[in-house]
Design an enzyme around this catalytic site. Structure first.
Site, PDB file in Angstrom:
ATOM      1  CB  SER A  26      -0.883   0.015   1.251  1.00 43.29           C
ATOM      2  OG  SER A  26      -1.668   1.191   1.274  1.00 43.29           O
ATOM      3  CE  LYS A  51     -12.961   5.142   8.343  1.00 39.50           C
ATOM      4  NZ  LYS A  51     -12.496   5.662   7.049  1.00 39.50           N
ATOM      5  CG  ASP A  59      -9.910  -4.819  -2.554  1.00 37.58           C
ATOM      6  OD1 ASP A  59      -9.439  -3.754  -2.986  1.00 37.58           O
ATOM      7  OD2 ASP A  59     -10.942  -5.332  -3.013  1.00 37.58           O
ATOM      8  CB  SER A  60     -11.748  -1.653   2.020  1.00 38.01           C
ATOM      9  OG  SER A  60     -10.622  -1.943   2.759  1.00 38.01           O
ATOM     10  CG  PHE A 115     -10.788   7.808   2.389  1.00 38.91           C
ATOM     11  CD1 PHE A 115     -10.548   7.313   3.657  1.00 38.91           C
ATOM     12  CD2 PHE A 115     -10.937   6.883   1.357  1.00 38.91           C
ATOM     13  CE1 PHE A 115     -10.451   5.948   3.907  1.00 38.91           C
ATOM     14  CE2 PHE A 115     -10.845   5.508   1.586  1.00 38.91           C
ATOM     15  CZ  PHE A 115     -10.592   5.050   2.860  1.00 38.91           C
ATOM     16  N   GLY A 116     -13.514   8.877   0.842  1.00 41.39           N
ATOM     17  CA  GLY A 116     -14.489   7.971   0.236  1.00 41.39           C
ATOM     18  C   GLY A 116     -15.903   8.223   0.715  1.00 41.39           C
ATOM     19  CE1 TYR A 117     -19.268   5.577  -2.467  1.00 44.94           C
ATOM     20  CE2 TYR A 117     -17.391   4.199  -1.924  1.00 44.94           C
ATOM     21  CZ  TYR A 117     -18.275   4.712  -2.854  1.00 44.94           C
ATOM     22  OH  TYR A 117     -18.157   4.365  -4.179  1.00 44.94           O
ATOM     23  CG  ASP A 118     -14.889   7.918   5.914  1.00 45.68           C
ATOM     24  OD1 ASP A 118     -15.286   6.733   5.933  1.00 45.68           O
ATOM     25  OD2 ASP A 118     -13.706   8.234   6.114  1.00 45.68           O
ATOM     26  CE  LYS A 166      -6.461   1.218   2.154  1.00 42.31           C
ATOM     27  NZ  LYS A 166      -6.472   0.314   0.997  1.00 42.31           N
TER      28      LYS A 166
HETATM   29  P1  IMP Z   1      -9.447   0.271  -0.712  1.00 41.24           P
HETATM   30  O1  IMP Z   1      -9.479  -1.088  -1.297  1.00 41.24           O
HETATM   31  O2  IMP Z   1      -9.249   0.265   0.767  1.00 41.24           O
HETATM   32  O3  IMP Z   1      -8.497   1.192  -1.404  1.00 41.24           O
HETATM   33  O4  IMP Z   1     -10.904   0.892  -0.885  1.00 41.24           O
HETATM   34  C1  IMP Z   1     -11.559   0.969  -2.141  1.00 41.24           C
HETATM   35  C2  IMP Z   1     -12.615   2.044  -2.094  1.00 41.24           C
HETATM   36  O5  IMP Z   1     -13.619   1.704  -1.119  1.00 41.24           O
HETATM   37  C3  IMP Z   1     -12.116   3.414  -1.658  1.00 41.24           C
HETATM   38  O6  IMP Z   1     -11.604   4.126  -2.743  1.00 41.24           O
HETATM   39  C4  IMP Z   1     -13.386   4.047  -1.081  1.00 41.24           C
HETATM   40  O7  IMP Z   1     -14.208   4.508  -2.129  1.00 41.24           O
HETATM   41  C5  IMP Z   1     -14.065   2.859  -0.430  1.00 41.24           C
HETATM   42  N1  IMP Z   1     -13.646   2.764   1.002  1.00 41.24           N
HETATM   43  C6  IMP Z   1     -12.871   1.797   1.551  1.00 41.24           C
HETATM   44  N2  IMP Z   1     -12.670   2.013   2.867  1.00 41.24           N
HETATM   45  C7  IMP Z   1     -13.338   3.159   3.150  1.00 41.24           C
HETATM   46  C8  IMP Z   1     -13.490   3.908   4.353  1.00 41.24           C
HETATM   47  O8  IMP Z   1     -12.959   3.595   5.421  1.00 41.24           O
HETATM   48  N3  IMP Z   1     -14.239   5.024   4.256  1.00 41.24           N
HETATM   49  C9  IMP Z   1     -14.830   5.424   3.095  1.00 41.24           C
HETATM   50  N4  IMP Z   1     -14.696   4.778   1.950  1.00 41.24           N
HETATM   51  C10 IMP Z   1     -13.961   3.633   1.965  1.00 41.24           C
END
Ligand code: IMP
Length: 198
Positions: free
Chosen positions: A7, A174, A71-72, A151-154, A12
């Site tokens: 990463s 969080k 992966d998330s 970030f993202g959907y937070d 992270k």
């Molecule tokens: P990644 O695999 O952790 O990079 O996550 C892929 C995508 O999932 C990210 O670009 C976000 O759109 C969403 N995501 C993953 N984890 C989070 C979080 O903790 N908060 C908000 N969005 C998340």
């Protein structure tokens, strides 16, 4: 031991460092840009686990060192688990654009249930059977984005048991309850256990 974390996401990296801090005498974390070259990996897996394994395998092969990858994503029940593995790419534009597009898709839906999921894959070496650690956090999707942290959907996700979005709660709060924290904690416990056995 040197442990590669596939990463370059500083958030992270800090989170994993904190969680494995007790093992810092035994483990030195190498990350992309900090001892590890960036390798293009196609995230073509059907789920988070497959993608985490793809990343871990690619980095373990190139570095020849024990490797961990994650992966998330967000799964929305009323959308049959979408955006899921496509969380970062199902809609073009910024995080804010994707949040708005997701809220639009849910305008007439009363079921707002959703969960964040993280899969962590650990490979002691590139040919080893991957060890998988899953973390998830359930909650609901708001009607409007709220808050500015994270970030993202937070800004559109309220974890169960709270009245605030992840973006309103802030990172410290969080990271105590997040999907990623839970998966990293399981991985850290596994590593600690491996060391005790030696
Ligand atoms: P990644 O695999 O952790 O990079 O996550 C892929 C995508 O999932 C990210 O670009 C976000 O759109 C969403 N995501 C993953 N984890 C989070 C979080 O903790 N908060 C908000 N969005 C998340």
């Amino acid at each position: 031991m040197e442990l590669v974390f596939a990463s370059s996401n500083q958030g992270k990296i800090n989170e994993l460092r904190q969680i494995i801090a007790d093992l810092s005498d035994s483990i030195s974390l190498l990350t992309i840009g900090d001892g590890v070259p960036e390798i293009p990996v196609k995230e073509s897996g059907a789920d988070f686990t497959e993608n985490a394994i793809l990343k871990a395998k690619a980095y373990a092969r190139v570095t020849g060192k024990p490797t961990v990858a994650d992966d998330s994503g967000l799964e929305v029940l009323a959308l049959n688990g979408a955006p899921g593995v496509n969380s970062n790419r199902w809609y073009p534009g910024s995080d804010g654009d994707r949040n708005r597009a997701l809220l639009d898709k849910l305008t007439d839906k009363s079921d707002r249930m959703a969960q964040f999921v993280t899969a962590v894959a650990y490979l002691p070496d590139s040919e080893a059977e991957p060890q998988i650690f899953i973390g998830s956090v359930s909650g609901k999707i708001t009607d409007e984005p709220r808050g500015s942290a994270g970030f993202g959907y937070d800004p559109i996700f309220i974890p169960d048991g709270y009245a605030k979005t992840f973006a309103e709660l802030g990172l410290a709060e969080k990271n105590k309850i997040s999907h990623r924290a839970k998966a990293f904690k399981k991985f850290a416990d596994y590593l600690a256990n491996q060391y005790e056995k030696q």
